[in-house]
Design a protein around this motif. Structure first.
Motif, PDB file in Angstrom:
ATOM      1  N   ARG A 238      52.306  56.900  82.860  1.00 38.58           N
ATOM      2  CA  ARG A 238      50.801  58.032  82.406  1.00 38.58           C
ATOM      3  C   ARG A 238      50.343  58.175  81.319  1.00 38.58           C
ATOM      4  O   ARG A 238      49.889  59.104  80.182  1.00 38.58           O
ATOM      5  N   GLY A 240      48.176  56.701  80.092  1.00 34.59           N
ATOM      6  CA  GLY A 240      46.575  56.655  80.135  1.00 34.59           C
ATOM      7  C   GLY A 240      45.961  55.549  80.496  1.00 34.59           C
ATOM      8  O   GLY A 240      46.653  54.100  81.155  1.00 34.59           O
ATOM      9  N   ASP A 241      44.261  55.782  81.561  1.00 33.86           N
ATOM     10  CA  ASP A 241      44.328  54.418  81.532  1.00 33.86           C
ATOM     11  C   ASP A 241      43.818  53.240  81.081  1.00 33.86           C
ATOM     12  O   ASP A 241      43.851  52.452  80.956  1.00 33.86           O
ATOM     13  N   ASP A 242      43.841  53.487  79.789  1.00 28.50           N
ATOM     14  CA  ASP A 242      43.031  52.161  78.378  1.00 28.50           C
ATOM     15  C   ASP A 242      44.037  51.938  78.261  1.00 28.50           C
ATOM     16  O   ASP A 242      44.775  50.617  77.181  1.00 28.50           O
ATOM     17  N   HIS A 244      47.005  50.690  79.772  1.00 26.00           N
ATOM     18  CA  HIS A 244      47.077  49.469  80.800  1.00 26.00           C
ATOM     19  C   HIS A 244      47.670  47.978  79.914  1.00 26.00           C
ATOM     20  O   HIS A 244      48.499  47.386  79.708  1.00 26.00           O
TER      21      HIS A 244
ATOM     22  N   ASP B 241      47.230  42.916  89.012  1.00 29.33           N
ATOM     23  CA  ASP B 241      46.473  44.371  87.986  1.00 29.33           C
ATOM     24  C   ASP B 241      46.194  45.377  89.803  1.00 29.33           C
ATOM     25  O   ASP B 241      46.726  46.567  89.334  1.00 29.33           O
ATOM     26  N   HIS B 244      49.240  49.126  89.290  1.00 30.52           N
ATOM     27  CA  HIS B 244      49.194  49.520  88.636  1.00 30.52           C
ATOM     28  C   HIS B 244      49.198  50.989  88.786  1.00 30.52           C
ATOM     29  O   HIS B 244      50.039  52.172  88.775  1.00 30.52           O
ATOM     30  N   ALA B 245      48.398  51.414  90.060  1.00 34.04           N
ATOM     31  CA  ALA B 245      49.028  52.343  90.911  1.00 34.04           C
ATOM     32  C   ALA B 245      50.324  53.080  91.800  1.00 34.04           C
ATOM     33  O   ALA B 245      51.232  53.756  91.286  1.00 34.04           O
TER      34      ALA B 245
END
Lengths: 335, 335
Positions: A238, A240-242, A244, B241, B244-245
């Motif tokens: 959680r 954030g997407d940035d 990963h 990749d 991630h979900a």
DNA sequence: ACTGGCACTCGGCTCCTGAGAGTGCCAAGT
DNA sequence: ACTTGGCACTCTCAGGAGCCGAGTGCCAGT
């Protein structure tokens, strides 16, 4: 350089960015936070804040986001840690209240912290500096090897192996254990080491005693604070997407006890915050660490804290960490 | 339905997909794996494999990827677990060789497994069904409370608290400990429980004995296999990749001891594979679990395994898990 | 010192297009 | 009966054009 309004602008930008994870522009700012000036004025302030390193632009014609330096100023001067609400306090209290023993306290604490901060929690096992030795025991498992047990007044149990000469008699092992036990009972770690030295010096014919004493000294010397428990690791998802890209090194760091200890080790009795690049460990330089010592006043037992994204809600996280630290400290003092 | 060539096609597709993480088409297939037929033929085979549920297309005009059912067939019939190379074996051996005690063996094993499979490793604490009680100890920490220690022949130490009547004398506590200790020494858990029952029946005036016996019985009853250690969590970042979900539920599952125990619990002495939806836990249905019991032949002590993406290299993972399980088992048998 | 106005920049969205990969099917060959 | 080459078809992906809008910096005016 930094008048009141500029600080207000910085505060508003951080608040907004923490909430929406999007660069924030001058117009949105005046609309959402009653700043009572025009966007143009804000723009000037933002430009000046950027020049001094508190803000940055991801790209031209995007809004601004805070830098580590900006967060630092925010944490130091622009925020007051507000106390938790009554229900929150009660929740903490009841959750910790059910703990049975030390292990249970620690594991509950780590889950609690992760839960209420929605971040990764780290709790160091508590150590009482005034702890004294309650009991030692030597148990012969094999002809040439025995198990040394050490129990302190806090209920902490540690163990070590002792190599014995094969011809050693069981009675000798037992009497040695009794003798050492009597000598070190109710002594602190430091006192015990001194006493043990004398004990060895006085009895140079014995072969069993030195072996056990060596093991015991080593056991006392190993820092009993070196255990750390981690929880809430799923919360990195959680961050954030940035995030990963930076995730693997973070997860890696969380498995390294040494790294965690160093992270926590710098914390004092009150809440300490390390923001982004202020962290020494490179893998954690896109995270912030909020930590606090916990235990009796003026006698820190250990440290706990959380690891989260630099873009975290500092006031709320700091409040949670502080509250949990206090409750755990109080709880340990009672039990 | 499934002639030799179709199986070869399935095998080739899985091999290729595991290596390149990309849907594989008929042309690439004949080029890379000397199938000695034309792409058109392969297309027919692929269509038929898809119809039977072994393959699927992410979208029209993309290549095929294996389904869980496809992997299952692959694991069951199309692969032979090849033994590890000599250097690999030596590496395992030396890495485990340095272990000092049980905790150390487990923590080294989990790191080793994570390291060589590049996946998340799970190791259950071993239990020896033939373990006997070596020693018990009762240490009075407070007037109304004592600590009960139990040491088994495997070096495992467990503890429990005992509530005592405040007026109990120290001598009584000590003599009780000695008495119980003498009675249960060298007995297995089951035998000890029986003996303890008799002991209590024979001495109905004593108040200390029943208290300690109750605590000890409870301690013997708690299943000592309920401890599980996880390592290599950072490897979830390498699962792909597309992962991630699904990552958060996986991390969450890895923190739940209960979930992990159920995962491992189904494994037999040999290597077991659960692919994707074969896992009961919903959070892990985009992963595969490769597990194996370990310990002496015909006497499984515990289970270990790894969690990885369904798109994993099954032969190599299975070989690694099997090898580590064997080495740890052998190592425990010796030490 | 603040404000309104204005020109400018640049990322993101949409639409389009062409290329390429891959398929399914069919008719012909062995 | 299986295999094969051919072919039409589908659909993704990458690239480019063009527009929109958010946001900025600067300047002149109050």
């Amino acid at each position: 350089m930094l008048d009141e309004r500029k600080l207000a602008v910085l505060r508003a930008i951080i608040t907004d960015y923490v909430e929406n994870s999007e660069p924030v522009g001058s117009k949105a700012l005046v609309e959402r936070y009653r700043l009572d000036v025009s966007p143009a004025t804000i723009r000037n302030d933002m430009a000046s804040l950027e020049e001094e390193g508190y803000l940055t632009q991801p790209h031209t014609s995007a809004g601004r986001i805070p830098t580590d330096k900006g967060y630092r100023l925010f944490v130091d001067r622009l925020t007051t840690v507000k106390p938790l609400s009554q229900p929150e306090k009660r929740a903490i209290s009841t959750f910790l209240g059910g703990a049975a023993d030390l292990d249970d306290v620690v594991s509950r604490t780590v889950r609690l912290l992760a839960q209420i901060t929605q971040q990764v929690a780290i709790v160091q096992y508590p150590i009482v500096s005034t702890a004294v030795i309650r009991h030692i025991d030597v148990i012969r498992l094999h002809p040439d090897r025995a198990l040394l047990l050490l129990v302190t007044s806090t209920g902490r149990i540690t163990q070590a192996h002792v190599e014995l000469p094969v011809e050693t008699r069981d009675e000798d092992v037992e009497s040695t254990a009794v003798r050492i036990g009597a000598a070190v009972r109710n002594l602190t770690s430091a006192q015990a080491v001194r006493t043990l030295n004398e004990l060895v010096r006085d009895s140079d014919t014995d072969t069993v005693l030195p072996a056990v004493v060596n093991a015991l000294t080593a056991l006392l010397a190993t820092d009993p604070t070196t255990r750390v428990v981690v929880g809430g690791v799923q919360n990195v998802a959680r961050f954030g997407d940035d995030f990963h890209a930076a995730m693997e090194p973070v997860l890696e760091a969380l498995e390294e006890q040494v790294v965690l200890l160093r992270l926590l080790g710098e914390a004092r009795n009150d809440v300490t915050v390390r923001i982004g690049h202020e962290n020494e460990h490179v893998g954690l330089q896109s995270t912030s660490v909020v930590a606090s010592g916990y235990g009796m006043p003026d006698d820190v037992w250990a440290t706990l804290g959380v690891v989260g994204p630099t873009r975290m809600n500092y006031p709320s996280t700091m409040a949670s960490v502080r509250a949990v630290a206090r409750y755990v400290g109080r709880f340990l003092a009672e039990g």
